[in-house]
Design an enzyme around this catalytic site. Sequence first.
Site, PDB file in Angstrom:
ATOM      1  N   LYS A  13      60.013  86.314 -52.036  1.00 44.90           N
ATOM      2  CA  LYS A  13      60.322  86.429 -53.467  1.00 44.90           C
ATOM      3  C   LYS A  13      59.574  85.412 -54.317  1.00 44.90           C
ATOM      4  O   LYS A  13      59.221  85.692 -55.460  1.00 44.90           O
ATOM      5  CB  LYS A  13      61.830  86.345 -53.710  1.00 44.90           C
ATOM      6  CG  LYS A  13      62.497  85.070 -53.256  1.00 44.90           C
ATOM      7  CD  LYS A  13      64.010  85.148 -53.434  1.00 44.90           C
ATOM      8  CE  LYS A  13      64.682  83.871 -52.991  1.00 44.90           C
ATOM      9  NZ  LYS A  13      64.505  83.584 -51.550  1.00 44.90           N
ATOM     10  N   ARG A  88      72.156  81.013 -56.914  1.00 44.23           N
ATOM     11  CA  ARG A  88      72.304  81.204 -55.468  1.00 44.23           C
ATOM     12  C   ARG A  88      73.714  81.630 -55.079  1.00 44.23           C
ATOM     13  O   ARG A  88      73.947  82.044 -53.944  1.00 44.23           O
ATOM     14  CB  ARG A  88      71.970  79.902 -54.724  1.00 44.23           C
ATOM     15  CG  ARG A  88      70.504  79.512 -54.757  1.00 44.23           C
ATOM     16  CD  ARG A  88      70.282  78.221 -53.983  1.00 44.23           C
ATOM     17  NE  ARG A  88      68.935  77.715 -54.130  1.00 44.23           N
ATOM     18  CZ  ARG A  88      67.924  78.014 -53.314  1.00 44.23           C
ATOM     19  NH1 ARG A  88      68.126  78.857 -52.332  1.00 44.23           N
ATOM     20  NH2 ARG A  88      66.728  77.502 -53.502  1.00 44.23           N
ATOM     21  N   ARG A 127      54.896  81.120 -38.528  1.00 43.30           N
ATOM     22  CA  ARG A 127      54.139  80.238 -39.421  1.00 43.30           C
ATOM     23  C   ARG A 127      53.760  78.950 -38.713  1.00 43.30           C
ATOM     24  O   ARG A 127      54.510  78.441 -37.883  1.00 43.30           O
ATOM     25  CB  ARG A 127      54.977  79.924 -40.676  1.00 43.30           C
ATOM     26  CG  ARG A 127      55.261  81.162 -41.504  1.00 43.30           C
ATOM     27  CD  ARG A 127      55.599  80.867 -42.936  1.00 43.30           C
ATOM     28  NE  ARG A 127      56.870  80.218 -43.165  1.00 43.30           N
ATOM     29  CZ  ARG A 127      57.585  80.344 -44.278  1.00 43.30           C
ATOM     30  NH1 ARG A 127      57.155  81.115 -45.260  1.00 43.30           N
ATOM     31  NH2 ARG A 127      58.728  79.719 -44.427  1.00 43.30           N
ATOM     32  N   ARG A 160      56.955  74.001 -38.111  1.00 42.09           N
ATOM     33  CA  ARG A 160      57.858  73.123 -38.853  1.00 42.09           C
ATOM     34  C   ARG A 160      59.312  73.385 -38.441  1.00 42.09           C
ATOM     35  O   ARG A 160      59.675  74.510 -38.099  1.00 42.09           O
ATOM     36  CB  ARG A 160      57.684  73.343 -40.361  1.00 42.09           C
ATOM     37  CG  ARG A 160      56.351  72.865 -40.884  1.00 42.09           C
ATOM     38  CD  ARG A 160      56.226  73.004 -42.376  1.00 42.09           C
ATOM     39  NE  ARG A 160      56.382  74.378 -42.823  1.00 42.09           N
ATOM     40  CZ  ARG A 160      55.878  74.840 -43.970  1.00 42.09           C
ATOM     41  NH1 ARG A 160      55.209  74.049 -44.765  1.00 42.09           N
ATOM     42  NH2 ARG A 160      56.055  76.088 -44.330  1.00 42.09           N
ATOM     43  N   ARG A 171      69.854  79.404 -41.846  1.00 41.11           N
ATOM     44  CA  ARG A 171      69.605  79.618 -43.284  1.00 41.11           C
ATOM     45  C   ARG A 171      70.002  81.036 -43.690  1.00 41.11           C
ATOM     46  O   ARG A 171      70.537  81.257 -44.781  1.00 41.11           O
ATOM     47  CB  ARG A 171      68.135  79.357 -43.605  1.00 41.11           C
ATOM     48  CG  ARG A 171      67.749  77.882 -43.494  1.00 41.11           C
ATOM     49  CD  ARG A 171      66.258  77.676 -43.657  1.00 41.11           C
ATOM     50  NE  ARG A 171      65.804  77.970 -45.006  1.00 41.11           N
ATOM     51  CZ  ARG A 171      64.535  78.156 -45.338  1.00 41.11           C
ATOM     52  NH1 ARG A 171      63.597  78.090 -44.400  1.00 41.11           N
ATOM     53  NH2 ARG A 171      64.194  78.401 -46.580  1.00 41.11           N
TER      54      ARG A 171
END
Length: 214
Positions: A13, A88, A127, A160, A171
């Site tokens: 997003k 949020r 990633r 990471r 998350r």
Amino acid sequence: MKIIMLGAPGAGKGTQAKKIADKYQIPHVSTGDIFRANIKNGTELGKKAKTYMDAGQLVPDELTVDLLMDRISQADCANGYVLDGFPRTIPQAECLEKALSGRNDAVDFAINVEVPDENIVARMSGRRACPACGATYHIVHIPTKVEGICDRCGGELALRDDDKPETVKNRLSVYHTQTKPLIQFYGDKKVLHEVDGTQEMEKVFADIVKVLGE
């Protein structure tokens, strides 16, 4: 054109928000940027926010909305803005709605970039980042010429902590509990539009443009 971006972490997003801002010549507004700017400039709102942040506490919703309303009152937001990362939670959305209605204003579009959890885990765990120069890659979508080695500086790439599968799943759990109810909230307001975020980035953007209009 007042737009809110919705979607799970890793749904893309933020990337789409930047593309919307470029195309429609409206500011890409994130609460993180607002906090940093106000603290740097030593504004009264910034000083208040800093006291909470220095104490390791979350900035209260009302203060966050005050900072946000101050930002969107500036001249560059006259034709609209795209909000990324806020609200949020339902209380934040209600606080924002109350502040906007006080100015006879309201959100025009809530764009939900829909991506299944398993896609997000695969996307984010692929990633890689270079600790030396900050360059980012993806083992499938943006591979390096030599596996595990940064194209830019030759440093060794790392996964990471934020992108590790267990962290991503945590998350996502928080997202489903706290943020996903916003889809229903904005659906009830008749401003929600959903796009398939599993497509190529340009196709996702094309679908968003269909919603917003040329």
